[in-house]
Design a protein around this motif. Structure first.
Motif, PDB file in Angstrom:
ATOM      1  N   MET A   1       0.703  -1.191  -0.108  1.00 15.72           N
ATOM      2  CA  MET A   1      -0.153   0.118   0.576  1.00 15.72           C
ATOM      3  C   MET A   1       1.056   1.298   0.112  1.00 15.72           C
ATOM      4  N   ILE A   2       0.091   2.523  -0.328  1.00 18.24           N
ATOM      5  CA  ILE A   2       0.915   3.548  -1.126  1.00 18.24           C
ATOM      6  C   ILE A   2       1.553   4.280   0.318  1.00 18.24           C
ATOM      7  N   ASP A   3       2.467   4.765   0.865  1.00 16.07           N
ATOM      8  CA  ASP A   3       2.796   5.286   2.214  1.00 16.07           C
ATOM      9  C   ASP A   3       2.318   6.776   1.759  1.00 16.07           C
ATOM     10  N   GLN A   4       1.316   7.160   2.903  1.00 18.68           N
ATOM     11  CA  GLN A   4       0.149   7.997   3.161  1.00 18.68           C
ATOM     12  C   GLN A   4       1.037   9.953   2.916  1.00 18.68           C
ATOM     13  N   LYS A   5       2.327   9.718   3.491  1.00 19.37           N
ATOM     14  CA  LYS A   5       3.659  11.051   3.177  1.00 19.37           C
ATOM     15  C   LYS A   5       3.973  11.347   1.530  1.00 19.37           C
ATOM     16  N   VAL A   6       4.334   9.678   0.916  1.00 18.39           N
ATOM     17  CA  VAL A   6       4.895   9.440   0.017  1.00 18.39           C
ATOM     18  C   VAL A   6       3.588  10.404  -1.033  1.00 18.39           C
ATOM     19  N   PHE A   7       2.183   9.533  -0.917  1.00 20.73           N
ATOM     20  CA  PHE A   7       1.172  10.303  -1.981  1.00 20.73           C
ATOM     21  C   PHE A   7       1.607  11.484  -2.021  1.00 20.73           C
ATOM     22  N   GLU A   8       1.001  11.989  -0.229  1.00 15.05           N
ATOM     23  CA  GLU A   8       0.871  13.901  -0.095  1.00 15.05           C
ATOM     24  C   GLU A   8       1.979  14.695  -0.405  1.00 15.05           C
ATOM     25  N   MET A   9       3.475  14.033  -0.445  1.00 22.00           N
ATOM     26  CA  MET A   9       4.621  14.149  -2.125  1.00 22.00           C
ATOM     27  C   MET A   9       4.075  14.293  -2.922  1.00 22.00           C
ATOM     28  N   VAL A  10       4.217  13.755  -3.733  1.00 28.24           N
ATOM     29  CA  VAL A  10       3.494  14.194  -4.879  1.00 28.24           C
ATOM     30  C   VAL A  10       2.060  15.026  -5.414  1.00 28.24           C
ATOM     31  N   ALA A  11       1.305  14.790  -4.548  1.00 24.50           N
ATOM     32  CA  ALA A  11       0.096  15.861  -4.945  1.00 24.50           C
ATOM     33  C   ALA A  11       0.015  17.075  -3.929  1.00 24.50           C
ATOM     34  N   GLY A  12       1.554  17.388  -3.222  1.00 21.59           N
ATOM     35  CA  GLY A  12       1.696  18.073  -2.736  1.00 21.59           C
ATOM     36  C   GLY A  12       2.265  19.506  -4.093  1.00 21.59           C
ATOM     37  N   SER A  13       3.008  18.751  -4.321  1.00 19.56           N
ATOM     38  CA  SER A  13       3.875  18.865  -6.140  1.00 19.56           C
ATOM     39  C   SER A  13       3.076  19.189  -6.944  1.00 19.56           C
ATOM     40  N   VAL A  14       1.904  18.718  -7.418  1.00 17.39           N
ATOM     41  CA  VAL A  14       0.566  19.371  -7.633  1.00 17.39           C
ATOM     42  C   VAL A  14      -0.003  20.645  -7.360  1.00 17.39           C
ATOM     43  N   GLU A  15       0.085  20.809  -6.342  1.00 20.34           N
ATOM     44  CA  GLU A  15      -1.011  21.631  -5.096  1.00 20.34           C
ATOM     45  C   GLU A  15      -0.095  23.102  -5.226  1.00 20.34           C
TER      46      GLU A  15
ATOM     47  N   TYR B   1      -2.973   7.110  -7.302  1.00 25.25           N
ATOM     48  CA  TYR B   1      -1.852   6.053  -7.211  1.00 25.25           C
ATOM     49  C   TYR B   1      -2.917   4.648  -7.518  1.00 25.25           C
ATOM     50  N   GLN B   2      -2.365   4.209  -8.524  1.00 21.26           N
ATOM     51  CA  GLN B   2      -3.509   2.729  -8.581  1.00 21.26           C
ATOM     52  C   GLN B   2      -2.650   1.789  -7.913  1.00 21.26           C
ATOM     53  N   GLU B   3      -3.231   1.204  -7.109  1.00 25.68           N
ATOM     54  CA  GLU B   3      -2.349  -0.127  -6.339  1.00 25.68           C
ATOM     55  C   GLU B   3      -2.061  -1.481  -6.948  1.00 25.68           C
ATOM     56  N   SER B   4      -3.270  -1.259  -7.838  1.00 23.76           N
ATOM     57  CA  SER B   4      -3.065  -2.822  -8.694  1.00 23.76           C
ATOM     58  C   SER B   4      -1.898  -2.828 -10.461  1.00 23.76           C
ATOM     59  N   GLY B   5      -2.250  -1.234 -10.282  1.00 19.07           N
ATOM     60  CA  GLY B   5      -0.676  -1.123 -11.175  1.00 19.07           C
ATOM     61  C   GLY B   5       0.396  -0.241 -10.864  1.00 19.07           C
ATOM     62  N   LYS B   6       0.315  -0.681  -9.468  1.00 12.33           N
ATOM     63  CA  LYS B   6       1.608   0.724  -8.736  1.00 12.33           C
ATOM     64  C   LYS B   6       2.212   1.662  -9.505  1.00 12.33           C
ATOM     65  N   ARG B   7       1.364   2.277 -10.082  1.00 10.18           N
ATOM     66  CA  ARG B   7       1.297   4.038 -11.039  1.00 10.18           C
ATOM     67  C   ARG B   7       0.829   4.966 -10.692  1.00 10.18           C
ATOM     68  N   PHE B   8       1.470   6.599 -10.626  1.00 12.35           N
ATOM     69  CA  PHE B   8       1.394   7.204 -10.078  1.00 12.35           C
ATOM     70  C   PHE B   8       0.500   7.779 -11.549  1.00 12.35           C
ATOM     71  N   ILE B   9      -0.743   8.561 -11.388  1.00 13.04           N
ATOM     72  CA  ILE B   9      -1.219   8.861 -12.428  1.00 13.04           C
ATOM     73  C   ILE B   9      -1.733  10.493 -12.414  1.00 13.04           C
TER      74      ILE B   9
END
Length: 264
Positions: free
Chosen positions: A1-15, A50-58
């Motif tokens: 499962m994707i780490d919340q901090k990692v997800f927030e870092m990527v999403a934060g860059s877009v924000e 972030y898709q868990e099945s494909g293990k990819r950020f979009i």
């Protein structure tokens, strides 16, 4: 499962990239297959998924209708990211790419051009996605990709794979001290053969795998390929040593790279 901090870092860059342009961030939406956050503007929406099945950020975009995303999403950038093997540093590269997509020179191109592909390839990753995935192994590829775009306006996928990526892979797989990085490359071949479109599959089998030199290196790589990729690799050996038409600068290709590789 994707780490919340990692997800927030990527999403934060877009924000951050969208800040000052009247976009509002929605709450993280529950996804059966991962995590998503949306940013709504007056006429356009962006999404980090972030898709868990494909293990990819979009990074995606769509129009806004009645103050809600229309749901007709178009992918702007995709990166594989496996939480079990990849590092936060690689996630940072994804964040930087998403920022560049929204603010850098490729913004207009990303927003206005979307290559038409066969239905089977609609959700698959193209050559630039493939090359970006190897930046984690060969960091210098990032500058080489930027130089390629600057000089030619796009990435000449076959030429770039043969002239820039292949020599690096050859040096790596022929070095006995680089077993871990070699294994990582082979895993990328396996993953991207599944995630990639026809262009990527052709580059992997016909350009990269056919271009590996040294009997020991070839055997090392072959022993780590998936069954599906190994089958395609063996078929691709028929093309080894045959001449391939060179790519022309800035000329739009209407056919897949696979066609240009198979025609002499």
């Amino acid at each position: 499962m994707i780490d919340q901090k990692v997800f927030e870092m990527v999403a934060g860059s877009v924000e951050t990239a969208l800040s000052g342009h009247d976009y509002r961030k929605t709450e993280n939406e529950a996804q059966e297959d991962g995590k998503e956050v949306c940013f709504l503007g007056e006429s356009t929406a962006y999404s980090v998924l972030y898709q868990e099945s494909g293990k990819r950020f979009i990074l995606r975009t769509c129009d806004v209708t009645d103050k809600e995303p229309s749901g007709k999403w178009k992918s702007l950038s995709m990166w594989l990211y496996d939480p079990s093997t990849d590092t936060p540093a690689q996630a940072q590269s994804i964040a930087e790419d998403f920022t560049e997509t929204l603010t850098g020179p490729k913004q207009t191109k990303a927003m206005k051009t979307h290559k038409k592909r066969k239905k089977d390839d609609d959700n698959n990753a193209g050559p630039v996605f493939f090359f970006n995935r190897f930046v984690g192994v060969f960091p210098e590829l990032k500058d080489e990709l930027n130089a390629e775009r600057s000089l030619y306006g796009d990435v000449r996928a076959v030429t770039f794979a043969r002239n820039q990526l292949l020599p690096k892979i050859n040096a790596l797989v022929n070095n006995p001290a680089e077993k871990d990085r070699t294994a990582r490359c082979c895993q990328l071949f396996n993953d991207l053969y599944v995630a990639g479109d026809m262009d990527v599959r052709s580059i992997i089998t016909i350009v990269i795998l056919n271009g590996i030199e040294g009997e020991k290196a070839i055997e090392t790589v072959r022993s780590q390929l998936s069954a599906d990729l190994l089958k395609s690799y063996k078929a691709g050996l028929k093309m080894k040593g045959k001449k391939v038409k060179p790519e022309k600068k800035k000329k739009k290709q209407k056919k897949f790279i696979a066609d240009s590789l198979l025609n002499r």
